[in-house]
Design an enzyme around this catalytic site. Structure first.
Site, PDB file in Angstrom:
ATOM      1  CG  ASN A 210      -1.790  12.731  19.403  1.00 39.07           C
ATOM      2  OD1 ASN A 210      -2.301  13.692  19.947  1.00 39.07           O
ATOM      3  ND2 ASN A 210      -1.381  11.680  20.072  1.00 39.07           N
ATOM      4  N   PRO A 308      -4.064   2.962  27.289  1.00 37.29           N
ATOM      5  CG  PRO A 308      -3.740   0.842  26.374  1.00 37.29           C
ATOM      6  CD  PRO A 308      -4.714   1.984  26.409  1.00 37.29           C
ATOM      7  CE  LYS A 344       5.906   7.304  29.013  1.00 32.36           C
ATOM      8  NZ  LYS A 344       5.193   7.344  27.738  1.00 32.36           N
TER       9      LYS A 344
HETATM   10  N1  CTP Z   1       3.608   6.279  24.313  1.00 28.81           N
HETATM   11  C1  CTP Z   1       2.990   5.041  24.209  1.00 28.81           C
HETATM   12  N2  CTP Z   1       1.681   4.920  24.557  1.00 28.81           N
HETATM   13  C2  CTP Z   1       0.967   5.958  24.995  1.00 28.81           C
HETATM   14  C3  CTP Z   1       1.582   7.231  25.090  1.00 28.81           C
HETATM   15  C4  CTP Z   1       2.906   7.351  24.732  1.00 28.81           C
HETATM   16  O1  CTP Z   1       3.638   4.076  23.789  1.00 28.81           O
HETATM   17  N3  CTP Z   1      -0.294   5.804  25.306  1.00 28.81           N
HETATM   18  C5  CTP Z   1       5.037   6.420  23.977  1.00 28.81           C
HETATM   19  C6  CTP Z   1       5.288   7.292  22.787  1.00 28.81           C
HETATM   20  O2  CTP Z   1       5.339   6.521  21.591  1.00 28.81           O
HETATM   21  C7  CTP Z   1       6.625   7.910  23.125  1.00 28.81           C
HETATM   22  C8  CTP Z   1       6.617   8.019  24.622  1.00 28.81           C
HETATM   23  O3  CTP Z   1       5.647   7.070  25.050  1.00 28.81           O
HETATM   24  O4  CTP Z   1       7.703   7.055  22.802  1.00 28.81           O
HETATM   25  C9  CTP Z   1       6.310   9.379  25.153  1.00 28.81           C
HETATM   26  O5  CTP Z   1       5.048   9.770  24.838  1.00 28.81           O
HETATM   27  P1  CTP Z   1       4.414  11.160  25.343  1.00 28.81           P
HETATM   28  O6  CTP Z   1       3.005  11.204  24.884  1.00 28.81           O
HETATM   29  O7  CTP Z   1       5.292  12.269  24.965  1.00 28.81           O
HETATM   30  O8  CTP Z   1       4.512  11.001  26.839  1.00 28.81           O
HETATM   31  P2  CTP Z   1       3.433  10.860  27.886  1.00 28.81           P
HETATM   32  O9  CTP Z   1       3.982   9.866  28.834  1.00 28.81           O
HETATM   33  O10 CTP Z   1       2.100  10.536  27.286  1.00 28.81           O
HETATM   34  O11 CTP Z   1       3.428  12.297  28.553  1.00 28.81           O
HETATM   35  P3  CTP Z   1       2.737  13.692  28.173  1.00 28.81           P
HETATM   36  O12 CTP Z   1       1.713  13.442  27.091  1.00 28.81           O
HETATM   37  O13 CTP Z   1       2.154  14.098  29.433  1.00 28.81           O
HETATM   38  O14 CTP Z   1       3.851  14.574  27.730  1.00 28.81           O
END
Ligand code: CTP
Length: 403
Positions: A210, A308, A344
């Site tokens: 990313n 996860p 969450k």
């Molecule tokens: N996060 C995490 N583990 C993952 C994905 C995300 O711990 N596999 C945490 C990130 O560090 C952040 C939050 O979750 O604090 C939001 O992550 P984001 O990627 O924006 O949200 P998603 O739930 O993955 O949703 P989307 O990608 O669909 O926007």
């Protein structure tokens, strides 16, 4: 950054070769917004000239107890009255011995004794002087007296030897000074953070990742450490310096990040805070090849599997720590950020609209908690991180009051 805006710092310089670094320190403190008054011992002035510090600070340099420029003849009291901190850098073995004994036979040692502000000293000496039991005894004594000892570092010394005793770099001293002035609102707590991207290997030289500089996570780790927390930073691959006082564990993949976070949180304490700032790759290649994938085929299909959600897993643990998540969105910030908070089961979500790309030094965020949304003033990432830490502390206090 204006970390020392409105602050007055007294900078004491004693007689060591490292006095040349004090000029850089004075410059950094002024750049951070401080007014700096320099006090030199006679030996200090043998190493760097008074004129250097006068020019850098734009203020008189003080050397004598009986300085006629001080109308009431009380330079030893007046200089530290109203000062925010007194920093002695470099502090020689002799000066530390004086501090340990409470002696006051020149302006700087008298100021140290008569001060009503925090005192920080940065030792600088030959490694044998540092290791000498007398010095170690004196350092332990001044530490017990509430004086902060910064460093020393280890490395090449002016005498040609290598070992412990080198003064910290000016940047490190400025950093420690700024940290010491922050309110210790997370004292006694542990903060575990994730930061940076994850890297999911595809073959030995390629992978999925990313776009994330890690700057916001590192700024938050620094802000938590400054606030007195014991900080562990689980970091994906970034090229950033570890904030001082922070324990950093490097990981590459989401699975490694999850295992590391879980093992740190295995001995969970009721006061723990988990802040997930990492831009975790949502998917990983189902299998990484042992050797480089060669070009040649007209097309390549990658099979991916979901990683996860580390934050969601931690937040759903029994006795979950206080959980903070980040939501970087390209539109509908409030809807998505609040949605993530609820889905969450988070205590707080820090949301930001990704408009100007990632990786800059400034940010603009809105906080989402059970009471609604709170926009923070835009600013540099450290200022925002400190504001987030204050908000977390307020929520923790409210939680305590309602339990
Ligand atoms: N996060 C995490 N583990 C993952 C994905 C995300 O711990 N596999 C945490 C990130 O560090 C952040 C939050 O979750 O604090 C939001 O992550 P984001 O990627 O924006 O949200 P998603 O739930 O993955 O949703 P989307 O990608 O669909 O926007």
């Amino acid at each position: 950054m204006n970390d020392l805006h409105g602050r007055r710092i007294v900078l004491g310089i004693t007689g060591g070769v490292a006095a040349y670094k004090a000029a850089e320190l004075a410059r950094l403190l002024i750049k951070a917004g401080a007014v700096v008054d320099v006090v030199m011992t006679a030996a200090g002035a043998q190493f760097v000239g008074v004129a250097t510090f006068q020019a850098l600070t734009g203020r008189p340099v003080w050397q004598a107890l009986w300085d006629e420029r001080m109308a009431n003849g009380m330079a030893h009291i007046d200089l530290t009255r109203g000062a925010d901190a007194l920093v002695v850098a470099p502090a020689t073995a002799d000066f530390i011995a004086k501090l340990a004994q409470g002696r006051a036979d020149d302006l700087l040692s008298t100021l140290c004794l008569a001060r009503d502000c925090p005192l920080l000293v940065a030792p600088a000496m030959n490694r044998q002087m540092w290791q000498n039991p007398a010095t170690q005894r004196n350092v332990a004594q001044i530490g017990a007296d509430g004086i902060a000892v910064l460093g020393p570092a280890s490395g090449e010394q002016a005498c040609g030897e290598v070992g412990e005793g080198r003064m910290l770099e000016a940047q490190e001293i400025a950093y420690d000074l700024i940290a010491s002035l922050q309110p210790k609102i997370l004292m006694g707590r542990r903060a575990i953070l994730t930061a940076g991207p994850t890297f999911e290997p595809l073959d030995p030289v390629r992978g999925l990742t990313n776009s994330s500089s890690g700057k916001m996570g590192y700024a938050l780790a620094r802000a938590c450490a400054e606030a007195g927390a014991e900080v562990t930073l689980v970091s994906g691959p970034v090229s950033l310096m570890t904030p001082r006082g922070v324990r950093r564990v490097d990981v590459q993949t989401a699975l490694q990040m999850r295992e590391t976070v879980k093992s740190v949180l295995a001995g969970r304490r009721p006061n723990d805070i988990f802040i997930a700032v990492a831009a975790v790759a949502d998917f990983r290649p189902k299998s990484a090849t042992e050797h480089k994938i060669k070009k040649g085929a007209a097309a390549l299909t990658l099979e991916l599997e979901a990683n996860p959600d580390i934050l969601a897993e931690i937040a759903s643990l029994p006795d979950a720590p206080f959980c903070v998540g980040f939501a970087a969105e390209s539109r509908d910030l409030a809807t998505y950020a609040e949605g993530k908070r609820v889905a969450k089961k988070l205590d707080l979500v820090v949301g930001n609209l990704v408009q100007d790309g990632l990786g800059g030094d400034d940010n603009s965020v809105t906080l989402f908690d059970t009471e609604g949304s709170h926009a923070l003033p835009p600013g540099d990432k450290l200022t925002i991180a400190r504001a987030i830490v204050r908000h977390i502390t307020n929520l923790l206090e409210k939680n305590c009051a309602s339990n």
